[in-house]
Design a protein around this motif. Sequence first.
Motif, mmCIF file in Angstrom:
data_model
loop_
_atom_site.group_PDB
_atom_site.id
_atom_site.type_symbol
_atom_site.label_atom_id
_atom_site.label_comp_id
_atom_site.label_asym_id
_atom_site.label_seq_id
_atom_site.Cartn_x
_atom_site.Cartn_y
_atom_site.Cartn_z
ATOM 1 N N ASP A 1 -8.711 0.466 -12.054
ATOM 2 C CA ASP A 1 -9.747 0.841 -11.121
ATOM 3 C C ASP A 1 -9.301 0.990 -9.751
ATOM 4 O OD1 ASP A 1 -11.876 0.862 -9.762
ATOM 5 O OD2 ASP A 1 -12.771 -1.114 -10.637
ATOM 6 N N LEU A 2 -9.065 1.943 -9.551
ATOM 7 C CA LEU A 2 -8.275 2.287 -8.131
ATOM 8 C C LEU A 2 -9.305 1.746 -7.150
ATOM 9 C CD1 LEU A 2 -6.782 5.799 -8.665
ATOM 10 C CD2 LEU A 2 -5.966 3.508 -8.958
ATOM 11 N N SER A 3 -10.626 1.747 -7.018
ATOM 12 C CA SER A 3 -11.455 1.403 -6.039
ATOM 13 C C SER A 3 -11.233 -0.335 -5.973
ATOM 14 C CB SER A 3 -13.001 1.820 -6.287
ATOM 15 O OG SER A 3 -13.392 0.785 -7.462
ATOM 16 N N SER A 4 -10.794 -0.912 -7.026
ATOM 17 C CA SER A 4 -10.415 -2.542 -6.924
ATOM 18 C C SER A 4 -8.999 -2.674 -6.725
ATOM 19 C CB SER A 4 -10.835 -3.151 -8.134
ATOM 20 O OG SER A 4 -12.307 -2.604 -8.413
ATOM 21 N N TRP A 5 -8.495 -1.690 -6.228
ATOM 22 C CA TRP A 5 -6.862 -2.088 -5.704
ATOM 23 C C TRP A 5 -6.862 -2.539 -4.557
ATOM 24 C CZ3 TRP A 5 -2.623 -2.898 -8.609
ATOM 25 C CH2 TRP A 5 -1.455 -2.826 -7.867
ATOM 26 N N GLY A 6 -6.711 -4.102 -4.314
ATOM 27 C CA GLY A 6 -6.659 -4.620 -3.371
ATOM 28 C C GLY A 6 -5.364 -4.722 -2.634
ATOM 29 N N TYR A 7 -4.431 -3.984 -2.930
ATOM 30 C CA TYR A 7 -2.892 -4.336 -2.368
ATOM 31 C C TYR A 7 -2.381 -3.009 -1.719
ATOM 32 C CZ TYR A 7 -4.106 -7.962 -5.946
ATOM 33 O OH TYR A 7 -4.869 -8.615 -6.575
ATOM 34 N N PRO A 8 -1.419 -2.998 -1.037
ATOM 35 C CA PRO A 8 -0.716 -1.983 -0.390
ATOM 36 C C PRO A 8 -0.475 -0.825 -1.540
ATOM 37 C CG PRO A 8 0.638 -3.762 0.211
ATOM 38 C CD PRO A 8 -0.596 -4.308 -0.855
ATOM 39 N N ALA A 9 -0.978 0.390 -1.269
ATOM 40 C CA ALA A 9 -0.823 1.539 -2.278
ATOM 41 C C ALA A 9 0.795 1.870 -2.920
ATOM 42 C CB ALA A 9 -0.958 2.957 -1.467
ATOM 43 N N ALA A 10 1.681 1.312 -2.142
ATOM 44 C CA ALA A 10 3.066 1.625 -2.634
ATOM 45 C C ALA A 10 3.303 0.745 -3.746
ATOM 46 C CB ALA A 10 3.881 1.275 -1.573
ATOM 47 N N LEU A 11 2.367 -0.383 -4.036
ATOM 48 C CA LEU A 11 2.802 -1.344 -5.119
ATOM 49 C C LEU A 11 1.992 -0.742 -6.468
ATOM 50 C CD1 LEU A 11 2.475 -4.793 -3.204
ATOM 51 C CD2 LEU A 11 4.373 -3.631 -4.325
ATOM 52 N N LEU A 12 1.237 0.216 -6.416
ATOM 53 C CA LEU A 12 0.244 0.699 -7.478
ATOM 54 C C LEU A 12 1.147 1.050 -8.537
ATOM 55 C CD1 LEU A 12 -2.407 1.212 -8.423
ATOM 56 C CD2 LEU A 12 -2.561 3.628 -7.320
ATOM 57 N N PRO A 13 2.397 1.671 -8.641
ATOM 58 C CA PRO A 13 3.225 1.979 -9.706
ATOM 59 C C PRO A 13 3.542 0.392 -10.218
ATOM 60 C CG PRO A 13 3.930 3.440 -7.900
ATOM 61 C CD PRO A 13 2.676 2.118 -7.231
ATOM 62 N N ARG A 14 3.455 -0.567 -9.641
ATOM 63 C CA ARG A 14 3.764 -1.894 -10.371
ATOM 64 C C ARG A 14 2.455 -2.468 -11.058
ATOM 65 N NH1 ARG A 14 7.186 -4.891 -6.091
ATOM 66 N NH2 ARG A 14 7.289 -6.689 -7.610
ATOM 67 N N ALA A 15 1.305 -1.802 -10.951
ATOM 68 C CA ALA A 15 0.183 -2.353 -11.285
ATOM 69 C C ALA A 15 0.238 -3.189 -12.732
ATOM 70 C CB ALA A 15 -0.879 -1.442 -11.608
ATOM 71 N N ALA A 16 1.020 -2.781 -13.556
ATOM 72 C CA ALA A 16 1.214 -3.491 -14.985
ATOM 73 C C ALA A 16 2.201 -4.714 -14.764
ATOM 74 C CB ALA A 16 1.804 -2.614 -15.984
ATOM 75 N N GLN A 17 2.893 -5.005 -13.521
ATOM 76 C CA GLN A 17 3.925 -5.788 -13.549
ATOM 77 C C GLN A 17 3.283 -7.248 -12.694
ATOM 78 O OE1 GLN A 17 7.230 -4.097 -11.772
ATOM 79 N NE2 GLN A 17 6.926 -1.995 -13.038
ATOM 80 N N GLY A 18 4.106 -7.679 -12.034
ATOM 81 C CA GLY A 18 3.668 -9.057 -11.297
ATOM 82 C C GLY A 18 4.380 -8.941 -9.841
ATOM 83 N N PHE A 19 3.580 -9.642 -8.880
ATOM 84 C CA PHE A 19 4.438 -9.643 -7.742
ATOM 85 C C PHE A 19 3.646 -10.524 -6.838
ATOM 86 C CE2 PHE A 19 1.714 -5.699 -7.631
ATOM 87 C CZ PHE A 19 0.657 -6.226 -6.655
ATOM 88 N N ASP A 20 4.082 -11.227 -5.927
ATOM 89 C CA ASP A 20 3.470 -12.191 -4.815
ATOM 90 C C ASP A 20 2.767 -11.248 -3.910
ATOM 91 O OD1 ASP A 20 4.511 -14.481 -6.037
ATOM 92 O OD2 ASP A 20 5.814 -15.186 -4.404
ATOM 93 N N ALA A 21 1.516 -11.577 -3.506
ATOM 94 C CA ALA A 21 0.639 -11.102 -2.642
ATOM 95 C C ALA A 21 -0.120 -11.889 -1.518
ATOM 96 C CB ALA A 21 -0.351 -10.384 -3.296
ATOM 97 N N VAL A 22 -0.920 -11.153 -0.723
ATOM 98 C CA VAL A 22 -1.395 -12.126 0.057
ATOM 99 C C VAL A 22 -3.006 -11.931 0.141
ATOM 100 C CG1 VAL A 22 0.373 -11.503 1.970
ATOM 101 C CG2 VAL A 22 -1.881 -10.125 1.991
ATOM 102 N N THR A 23 -3.392 -11.641 -1.106
ATOM 103 C CA THR A 23 -4.961 -11.650 -1.262
ATOM 104 C C THR A 23 -5.112 -11.383 -2.866
ATOM 105 O OG1 THR A 23 -7.053 -10.803 -0.904
ATOM 106 C CG2 THR A 23 -5.364 -9.158 -0.916
#
Length: 350
Positions: A152-174
């Motif tokens: 759901d691209l309208s619910s992607w609350g992270y930097p756009a550059a991280l979208l290719p990692r949507a199935a993975q995990g990463f530390d975030a600020v929100t």
Amino acid sequence: MTWPPPYPAPRHVAGAPAPPAGSYAADVVILALDRAEETIEAIASARAQAGVTKHVWIADQGSRPESLQRLAEAVRGAPDATLVRLDRNWGVAGGRNRATALGRGRVVFALDNDAEFDGPDTLARAVAALDEDAGLAAVGCRILVHATGEDDLSSWGYPAALLPRAAQGFDAVTFVGAGHAIRRADFARCGGYDDALFFCWEEYDFCLRAIALGRRIRYRGDIAVRHKVSPERRFAWTGTRWFHYVRNRLYIEMKFGASPLALLPRFLAYQAKGARNGVLAQGLRAGPAAVRMARAFRPAPGTEALYRLDEAARAYIARNDAAHRGGLARRVRTEVLSRLPPARAGTAAS
């Protein structure tokens, strides 16, 4: 600081009169404001979660009588779910605060009322993610389109550059409000959400306070919820959504020490984006409103440290957010000149 504050007890409508006796793993919080059919499906999805002890809280914030009656019928006699009626619409921030205060689970999972868990073990895996990593304050879920299973691209609350990692995990600020889990102890330490925000950026504001305390936020692409598209009772960009977006973002920056003058470039960038999207008037009103909110804000005694980002906190933010946003030209292109997405994520009730 003591959390929760002494909220008035909401009116019990249906379901269990109290949470389970003793300790249990998770409270699932669902806010309701009409959308009865979608909310009932969200409740059913939460109650069907297996492999974890839980209680489901549905906090109604002003549904029409016929919608409230349908919700009541959905949980009548349920031992694992409770429907309460709040005294008014407190928005996302205030509504979740009041619903969270009703439970005792060590984890609080907030689920939008137009969303469902991706599988029967989603809640158990979110709880396990927090149990297995003591440094985490919260886990953000992957948000999928209910009908297709795509992101759901309208619910992607992270930097756009991280979208290719949507199935993975990463530390975030929100994290994204549609589906996330918070450690209750951290929610209490940080004072919950800021009621004044009502709607928009409340998750980011909470996360900044958690980061200020040395805690981490983790996005987990392997833990997902499915989000529906429902226009009913949504905050459209042409209504007040852009106003809340701009006002709250500027207010949060001022809460954490930024001066109005230092925020002028951000304010002007918002006006450029608002003009491009036909909502300039909302953005212009938002600036003075943010200044008034910031001037009225006073940290509760003993909580001043929550609003001071030290060197370690700023390094965490730079490493896990700013580093993925690119230079000025890229940010102008992706964050200022872009069109606003459809108003799919977030409402006054969910």
